[in-house]
Motif scaffolding. Structure first.
Motif, PDB file in Angstrom:
ATOM      1  N   MET A   1       0.822  -1.164   0.000  1.00 57.73           N
ATOM      2  CA  MET A   1       0.000   0.000   0.000  1.00 57.73           C
ATOM      3  C   MET A   1       0.885   1.253   0.000  1.00 57.73           C
ATOM      4  SD  MET A   1      -2.832   1.336  -0.267  1.00 57.73           S
ATOM      5  CE  MET A   1      -4.201   0.309   0.006  1.00 57.73           C
ATOM      6  N   ALA A   2       1.967   1.235   0.781  1.00 57.43           N
ATOM      7  CA  ALA A   2       2.865   2.391   0.823  1.00 57.43           C
ATOM      8  C   ALA A   2       3.476   2.645  -0.550  1.00 57.43           C
ATOM      9  CB  ALA A   2       3.960   2.178   1.858  1.00 57.43           C
ATOM     10  N   ALA A   3       3.832   1.567  -1.264  1.00 58.28           N
ATOM     11  CA  ALA A   3       4.419   1.720  -2.598  1.00 58.28           C
ATOM     12  C   ALA A   3       3.429   2.411  -3.529  1.00 58.28           C
ATOM     13  CB  ALA A   3       4.823   0.363  -3.158  1.00 58.28           C
ATOM     14  N   LEU A   4       2.179   2.042  -3.460  1.00 57.14           N
ATOM     15  CA  LEU A   4       1.161   2.639  -4.310  1.00 57.14           C
ATOM     16  C   LEU A   4       0.921   4.098  -3.940  1.00 57.14           C
ATOM     17  CD1 LEU A   4      -0.838   2.161  -6.580  1.00 57.14           C
ATOM     18  CD2 LEU A   4      -2.485   1.389  -4.864  1.00 57.14           C
ATOM     19  N   GLU A   5       0.785   4.374  -2.662  1.00 51.33           N
ATOM     20  CA  GLU A   5       0.517   5.737  -2.211  1.00 51.33           C
ATOM     21  C   GLU A   5       1.682   6.686  -2.472  1.00 51.33           C
ATOM     22  OE1 GLU A   5      -0.618   5.427   1.875  1.00 51.33           O
ATOM     23  OE2 GLU A   5      -2.565   4.531   1.390  1.00 51.33           O
ATOM     24  N   LEU A   6       2.909   6.197  -2.362  1.00 49.67           N
ATOM     25  CA  LEU A   6       4.078   7.062  -2.524  1.00 49.67           C
ATOM     26  C   LEU A   6       4.593   7.128  -3.950  1.00 49.67           C
ATOM     27  CD1 LEU A   6       5.924   6.102   0.761  1.00 49.67           C
ATOM     28  CD2 LEU A   6       4.629   8.195   0.293  1.00 49.67           C
ATOM     29  N   SER A   7       4.061   6.295  -4.832  1.00 54.08           N
ATOM     30  CA  SER A   7       4.541   6.286  -6.215  1.00 54.08           C
ATOM     31  C   SER A   7       4.311   7.626  -6.914  1.00 54.08           C
ATOM     32  CB  SER A   7       3.882   5.160  -7.004  1.00 54.08           C
ATOM     33  OG  SER A   7       2.483   5.373  -7.108  1.00 54.08           O
ATOM     34  N   GLN A   8       3.275   8.360  -6.532  1.00 57.48           N
ATOM     35  CA  GLN A   8       3.027   9.667  -7.150  1.00 57.48           C
ATOM     36  C   GLN A   8       4.157  10.659  -6.869  1.00 57.48           C
ATOM     37  OE1 GLN A   8      -0.315  11.867  -5.468  1.00 57.48           O
ATOM     38  NE2 GLN A   8      -0.154  10.640  -3.586  1.00 57.48           N
ATOM     39  N   ARG A  12      10.015   4.857  -4.095  1.00 60.18           N
ATOM     40  CA  ARG A  12       9.892   3.406  -4.235  1.00 60.18           C
ATOM     41  C   ARG A  12       9.949   2.753  -2.860  1.00 60.18           C
ATOM     42  NH1 ARG A  12      14.687   2.116  -7.018  1.00 60.18           N
ATOM     43  NH2 ARG A  12      15.388   4.240  -6.745  1.00 60.18           N
ATOM     44  N   VAL A  13       9.130   1.746  -2.662  1.00 67.25           N
ATOM     45  CA  VAL A  13       9.073   1.036  -1.384  1.00 67.25           C
ATOM     46  C   VAL A  13       9.178  -0.464  -1.675  1.00 67.25           C
ATOM     47  CG1 VAL A  13       7.709   0.554   0.682  1.00 67.25           C
ATOM     48  CG2 VAL A  13       7.580   2.812  -0.409  1.00 67.25           C
ATOM     49  N   ASN A  14      10.217  -1.088  -1.150  1.00 70.23           N
ATOM     50  CA  ASN A  14      10.421  -2.523  -1.293  1.00 70.23           C
ATOM     51  C   ASN A  14      10.822  -3.078   0.067  1.00 70.23           C
ATOM     52  OD1 ASN A  14      10.237  -2.880  -4.314  1.00 70.23           O
ATOM     53  ND2 ASN A  14      11.777  -1.281  -4.172  1.00 70.23           N
ATOM     54  N   VAL A  15      10.793  -4.392   0.188  1.00 75.31           N
ATOM     55  CA  VAL A  15      11.197  -5.016   1.442  1.00 75.31           C
ATOM     56  C   VAL A  15      12.184  -6.136   1.145  1.00 75.31           C
ATOM     57  CG1 VAL A  15       9.227  -6.595   1.499  1.00 75.31           C
ATOM     58  CG2 VAL A  15      10.392  -6.025   3.618  1.00 75.31           C
ATOM     59  N   MET A  16      13.238  -6.187   1.943  1.00 74.56           N
ATOM     60  CA  MET A  16      14.229  -7.252   1.852  1.00 74.56           C
ATOM     61  C   MET A  16      13.891  -8.302   2.905  1.00 74.56           C
ATOM     62  SD  MET A  16      17.676  -4.901   1.438  1.00 74.56           S
ATOM     63  CE  MET A  16      18.697  -6.186   2.106  1.00 74.56           C
ATOM     64  N   CYS A  17      13.621  -9.513   2.468  1.00 77.33           N
ATOM     65  CA  CYS A  17      13.293 -10.609   3.370  1.00 77.33           C
ATOM     66  C   CYS A  17      14.520 -11.500   3.466  1.00 77.33           C
ATOM     67  CB  CYS A  17      12.105 -11.394   2.834  1.00 77.33           C
ATOM     68  SG  CYS A  17      10.650 -10.382   2.508  1.00 77.33           S
ATOM     69  N   ARG A  18      15.218 -11.407   4.568  1.00 74.64           N
ATOM     70  CA  ARG A  18      16.468 -12.139   4.662  1.00 74.64           C
ATOM     71  C   ARG A  18      16.277 -13.469   5.369  1.00 74.64           C
ATOM     72  NH1 ARG A  18      19.270 -12.443   9.314  1.00 74.64           N
ATOM     73  NH2 ARG A  18      18.612 -11.166  11.055  1.00 74.64           N
ATOM     74  N   GLY A  19      17.153 -14.379   5.038  1.00 73.07           N
ATOM     75  CA  GLY A  19      17.188 -15.687   5.677  1.00 73.07           C
ATOM     76  C   GLY A  19      18.288 -15.706   6.718  1.00 73.07           C
ATOM     77  N   TRP A  20      18.981 -16.817   6.794  1.00 69.78           N
ATOM     78  CA  TRP A  20      20.038 -17.014   7.779  1.00 69.78           C
ATOM     79  C   TRP A  20      21.275 -16.242   7.352  1.00 69.78           C
ATOM     80  CZ3 TRP A  20      23.443 -21.923   7.896  1.00 69.78           C
ATOM     81  CH2 TRP A  20      24.333 -21.858   8.968  1.00 69.78           C
ATOM     82  N   PHE A  21      21.653 -15.269   8.167  1.00 71.08           N
ATOM     83  CA  PHE A  21      22.840 -14.454   7.905  1.00 71.08           C
ATOM     84  C   PHE A  21      23.798 -14.557   9.069  1.00 71.08           C
ATOM     85  CE2 PHE A  21      20.776 -12.875   4.322  1.00 71.08           C
ATOM     86  CZ  PHE A  21      21.634 -12.076   3.606  1.00 71.08           C
ATOM     87  N   ASP A  22      25.065 -14.549   8.756  1.00 67.64           N
ATOM     88  CA  ASP A  22      26.115 -14.626   9.760  1.00 67.64           C
ATOM     89  C   ASP A  22      26.363 -13.221  10.304  1.00 67.64           C
ATOM     90  OD1 ASP A  22      28.155 -15.544  11.362  1.00 67.64           O
ATOM     91  OD2 ASP A  22      29.649 -15.514   9.761  1.00 67.64           O
ATOM     92  N   ILE A  76      11.300  -0.641  -9.914  1.00 64.75           N
ATOM     93  CA  ILE A  76      10.952  -1.691  -8.960  1.00 64.75           C
ATOM     94  C   ILE A  76      10.356  -1.041  -7.717  1.00 64.75           C
ATOM     95  CG2 ILE A  76      11.826  -3.569  -7.506  1.00 64.75           C
ATOM     96  CD1 ILE A  76      14.120  -3.877  -9.513  1.00 64.75           C
ATOM     97  N   THR A  77       9.124  -1.399  -7.404  1.00 61.87           N
ATOM     98  CA  THR A  77       8.480  -0.907  -6.188  1.00 61.87           C
ATOM     99  C   THR A  77       7.372  -1.876  -5.780  1.00 61.87           C
ATOM    100  OG1 THR A  77       7.587   1.043  -5.063  1.00 61.87           O
ATOM    101  CG2 THR A  77       6.727   0.590  -7.272  1.00 61.87           C
ATOM    102  N   GLY A  78       7.085  -1.904  -4.496  1.00 63.55           N
ATOM    103  CA  GLY A  78       6.034  -2.772  -3.979  1.00 63.55           C
ATOM    104  C   GLY A  78       6.405  -4.243  -4.019  1.00 63.55           C
ATOM    105  N   THR A  79       7.683  -4.532  -3.903  1.00 62.17           N
ATOM    106  CA  THR A  79       8.165  -5.890  -4.093  1.00 62.17           C
ATOM    107  C   THR A  79       8.853  -6.438  -2.847  1.00 62.17           C
ATOM    108  OG1 THR A  79       8.496  -5.433  -6.431  1.00 62.17           O
ATOM    109  CG2 THR A  79       9.681  -7.308  -5.531  1.00 62.17           C
ATOM    110  N   GLU A  80       8.562  -7.694  -2.538  1.00 60.41           N
ATOM    111  CA  GLU A  80       9.304  -8.433  -1.520  1.00 60.41           C
ATOM    112  C   GLU A  80      10.462  -9.112  -2.231  1.00 60.41           C
ATOM    113  OE1 GLU A  80       6.498 -11.273  -0.159  1.00 60.41           O
ATOM    114  OE2 GLU A  80       5.399  -9.836   1.056  1.00 60.41           O
ATOM    115  N   ILE A  81      11.674  -8.872  -1.770  1.00 59.66           N
ATOM    116  CA  ILE A  81      12.836  -9.500  -2.378  1.00 59.66           C
ATOM    117  C   ILE A  81      13.484 -10.403  -1.335  1.00 59.66           C
ATOM    118  CG2 ILE A  81      15.069  -9.113  -3.460  1.00 59.66           C
ATOM    119  CD1 ILE A  81      13.947  -6.417  -4.427  1.00 59.66           C
ATOM    120  N   TYR A  82      13.477 -11.692  -1.613  1.00 61.02           N
ATOM    121  CA  TYR A  82      14.043 -12.664  -0.698  1.00 61.02           C
ATOM    122  C   TYR A  82      15.545 -12.796  -0.965  1.00 61.02           C
ATOM    123  CZ  TYR A  82       9.442 -13.892   0.881  1.00 61.02           C
ATOM    124  OH  TYR A  82       8.204 -13.844   1.448  1.00 61.02           O
TER     125      TYR A  82
END
Length: 90
Positions: A1-8, A12-22, A76-82
């Motif tokens: 929703m933030a990506a859509l509202e702020l696109s005007q 850009r709003v994206n999220v980094m979904c991280r796994g196991w990190f050292d 690129i906006t509104g995307t979850e990036i694993y």
């Protein structure tokens, strides 16, 4: 929703979904009031398919953040990036 509202505003709003990190981020941290959290985070268990037993490195997450902040990702906006070496796909 933030990506859509702020696109005007060309934000850009994206999220980094991280796994196991050292990392050592939890060292010296006191966990309090965890029972008040509404959503608990569950990290995948088991080996990382891309690297076996090797976790991700902070530098890899930094490279992704730099890419997302650069003009190379200007559409690129509104995307979850694993960034988890396919661990979330297990």
């Amino acid at each position: 929703m933030a990506a859509l509202e702020l696109s005007q505003y060309r934000i850009r709003v994206n999220v980094m979904c991280r796994g196991w990190f050292d990392t050592h981020i939890e060292e010296g941290k006191e966990r309090r009031h965890l029972e008040l959290l509404r959503q608990h985070t569950n990290f995948p268990e088991g080996p990382v398919p891309l690297t076996g037993e090797k976790p991700g490195q902070a530098e890899q997450a930094a490279k992704l953040a730099l890419f997302l902040a650069s003009d190379a990702s200007d559409h690129i906006t509104g995307t979850e990036i694993y960034i988890d070496g396919a661990q979330s796909l297990q």
